[in-house]
Enzyme design. Structure first.
Site, PDB file in Angstrom:
ATOM      1  N   GLY A 106      79.868  21.329  -2.629  1.00 50.68           N
ATOM      2  CA  GLY A 106      80.594  22.482  -2.110  1.00 50.68           C
ATOM      3  C   GLY A 106      81.239  23.168  -3.309  1.00 50.68           C
ATOM      4  N   GLY A 152      86.102  23.538  -5.016  1.00 52.35           N
ATOM      5  CA  GLY A 152      85.179  22.580  -5.632  1.00 52.35           C
ATOM      6  C   GLY A 152      85.086  22.798  -7.133  1.00 52.35           C
ATOM      7  N   ASN A 210      89.719  22.381   4.854  1.00 53.12           N
ATOM      8  CA  ASN A 210      90.609  22.774   5.942  1.00 53.12           C
ATOM      9  C   ASN A 210      90.270  22.004   7.207  1.00 53.12           C
ATOM     10  OD1 ASN A 210      92.348  24.676   4.954  1.00 53.12           O
ATOM     11  ND2 ASN A 210      91.036  26.430   5.427  1.00 53.12           N
ATOM     12  N   LYS A 222      99.294  20.364   7.902  1.00 52.91           N
ATOM     13  CA  LYS A 222      98.501  21.486   7.393  1.00 52.91           C
ATOM     14  C   LYS A 222      97.727  22.146   8.549  1.00 52.91           C
ATOM     15  CE  LYS A 222      96.438  23.908   3.994  1.00 52.91           C
ATOM     16  NZ  LYS A 222      95.252  24.480   4.524  1.00 52.91           N
ATOM     17  N   ASN A 236      96.318  31.129  11.148  1.00 50.24           N
ATOM     18  CA  ASN A 236      94.946  31.619  10.920  1.00 50.24           C
ATOM     19  C   ASN A 236      94.347  32.431  12.073  1.00 50.24           C
ATOM     20  OD1 ASN A 236      95.510  29.977   8.739  1.00 50.24           O
ATOM     21  ND2 ASN A 236      93.429  29.278   8.501  1.00 50.24           N
ATOM     22  N   ASN A 240      99.049  37.537   6.031  1.00 50.72           N
ATOM     23  CA  ASN A 240      99.936  36.533   6.629  1.00 50.72           C
ATOM     24  C   ASN A 240     101.347  37.076   6.858  1.00 50.72           C
ATOM     25  OD1 ASN A 240      97.721  34.935   6.374  1.00 50.72           O
ATOM     26  ND2 ASN A 240      98.531  33.626   4.744  1.00 50.72           N
ATOM     27  N   SER A 296      92.242  32.183   5.406  1.00 51.47           N
ATOM     28  CA  SER A 296      90.823  31.839   5.222  1.00 51.47           C
ATOM     29  C   SER A 296      90.014  32.263   6.450  1.00 51.47           C
ATOM     30  CB  SER A 296      90.664  30.342   4.956  1.00 51.47           C
ATOM     31  OG  SER A 296      91.273  29.592   5.977  1.00 51.47           O
ATOM     32  N   GLU A 300      86.408  28.189  10.956  1.00 50.00           N
ATOM     33  CA  GLU A 300      86.666  26.745  11.099  1.00 50.00           C
ATOM     34  C   GLU A 300      87.529  26.463  12.335  1.00 50.00           C
ATOM     35  OE1 GLU A 300      86.594  25.009   6.638  1.00 50.00           O
ATOM     36  OE2 GLU A 300      88.083  26.586   6.925  1.00 50.00           O
TER      37      GLU A 300
HETATM   38  O1  KPL Z   1      95.661  27.515   4.459  1.00 51.39           O
HETATM   39  C1  KPL Z   1      95.770  28.691   4.730  1.00 51.39           C
HETATM   40  C2  KPL Z   1      94.520  29.388   5.104  1.00 51.39           C
HETATM   41  O2  KPL Z   1      94.450  30.588   5.003  1.00 51.39           O
HETATM   42  O3  KPL Z   1      93.568  28.677   5.484  1.00 51.39           O
HETATM   43  C3  KPL Z   1      97.117  29.355   4.765  1.00 51.39           C
HETATM   44  C4  KPL Z   1      98.149  28.307   4.446  1.00 51.39           C
HETATM   45  C5  KPL Z   1      97.372  29.922   6.111  1.00 51.39           C
HETATM   46  C6  KPL Z   1      97.262  30.399   3.711  1.00 51.39           C
HETATM   47  O4  KPL Z   1      96.573  31.577   3.974  1.00 51.39           O
END
Ligand code: KPL
Length: 299
Positions: free
Chosen positions: A2, A7, A104, A183, A191, A201, A254, A266
């Site tokens: 990855g 990575g 993630n 997390k 997200n 954000n 993300s 995801e």
């Molecule tokens: O981990 C994140 C993501 O975007 O996946 C955060 C913490 C929300 C930061 O953008």
């Protein structure tokens, strides 16, 4: 495996600290071997940019179809790609192969346990800020904290010494389960909403209607966290979410980036995972469920 932003970042750090790092590239076409030199090792240049300065390194490259044994496998794919990625190198892994999942979401470990019960799995979560400028050319925008661990393993794994020497802000976390859950809980609150609204954000704090939705999501996540025994998360979730929103105010999450790039999200490993745990504890969580449905409709 990855070779995206995270990575490449860790590969370059481990390489600079003297580790023998090989990039496992899933795209077979990048492995260009001169047929005149059969023993030639394929390589790829990785470029890491920091404060406008590029640092280049040449790393050996392998593709899944190769046969060399893999001792330590770092998987930094998207969560939904991890299972197929590990399957593609399963013939090169043994019971001695240590696999670190750094991505993630949650739920990949359960899939891998089912498919490859012999693999020795480790887990990580990082707040390193890195993004991809071009294939294997990344920008390291901000140093973060990386936590690595394995449930019920309080002492660091033997290979961890190399990681802590190579990477600033890298810790062994004896309570990695809770770190991963926190997390995922933060990602559930940020997200999907940013992805649906198409906003950075920070808008989740400055737009009152969105701030209210974050609060509703957090209330449900706190209930689920308590029921699942993640008391630290339950206690500090709202504060942590507010902190991440403030610290990443100008970032696109993300999930928003995935949607804008036309990639799958995801969501199944973020809100989907949260709701699997909620169901186990008979908690309805309608606000999170609505977001799951709305993102599924986009995917
Ligand atoms: O981990 C994140 C993501 O975007 O996946 C955060 C913490 C929300 C930061 O953008």
């Amino acid at each position: 495996m990855g070779a995206g932003a995270i990575g490449c970042l860790f590969a370059s750090a481990l390489h600079h600290a003297g580790g023998a790092v090989t990039l496992l590239l899933r795209d077979q076409s990048v492995k260009i071997i001169d047929p005149e030199v059969p023993a030639q090792v394929a390589t790829s240049t990785v470029v890491v940019q920091r404060q406008g300065i590029n640092r280049e390194m040449v790393l050996p490259v392998s593709v899944p179809g190769d046969s060399g044994a893999i001792n330590h496998l770092l998987v930094t794919t998207k969560a939904y790609d991890a299972r197929a990625a590990v399957a593609s190198v399963a013939h090169r892994c043994s019971a001695d192969t240590q696999v670190l999942l750094l991505m993630n979401g949650m739920g990949v470990a359960d899939e891998l346990h089912r498919d490859f019960p012999h693999l020795d799995l480790y887990y990580g979560t990082t707040t390193e800020g890195a993004y991809r400028l071009a294939p294997r050319h990344i920008c390291h925008a901000g140093q973060g904290v990386t936590r690595i661990g394995k449930p019920r393993l309080t002492a660091p794994a033997p290979w961890f010494g190399q990681w802590s020497r190579a990477i600033d802000g890298c810790f062994w976390d004896a309570n990695i389960d809770e770190a991963l859950w926190l997390k995922v809980a933060i990602n559930c609150a940020i997200n999907p909403l940013t992805a649906l609204q198409g906003c950075c954000n920070g808008a989740l704090a400055t737009r009152p209607a969105l701030a209210q939705q974050v609060q509703q999501l957090c209330q449900e996540i706190v209930l689920i966290s308590s029921a699942a025994g993640y008391h630290h998360t339950a206690k500090q979730l709202e504060k942590s979410v507010a902190g991440v929103i403030a610290d990443t105010a100008n970032n696109r999450s993300s999930m928003l980036q995935d949607i804008q790039a036309g990639r799958p999200t995801e969501i199944e490993y973020i809100t989907g995972y949260l709701l699997t745990i909620a169901e186990r504890h008979n908690i309805a969580a309608p606000h999170n469920r609505l977001l799951l449905q709305r993102i599924r409709n986009l995917d």
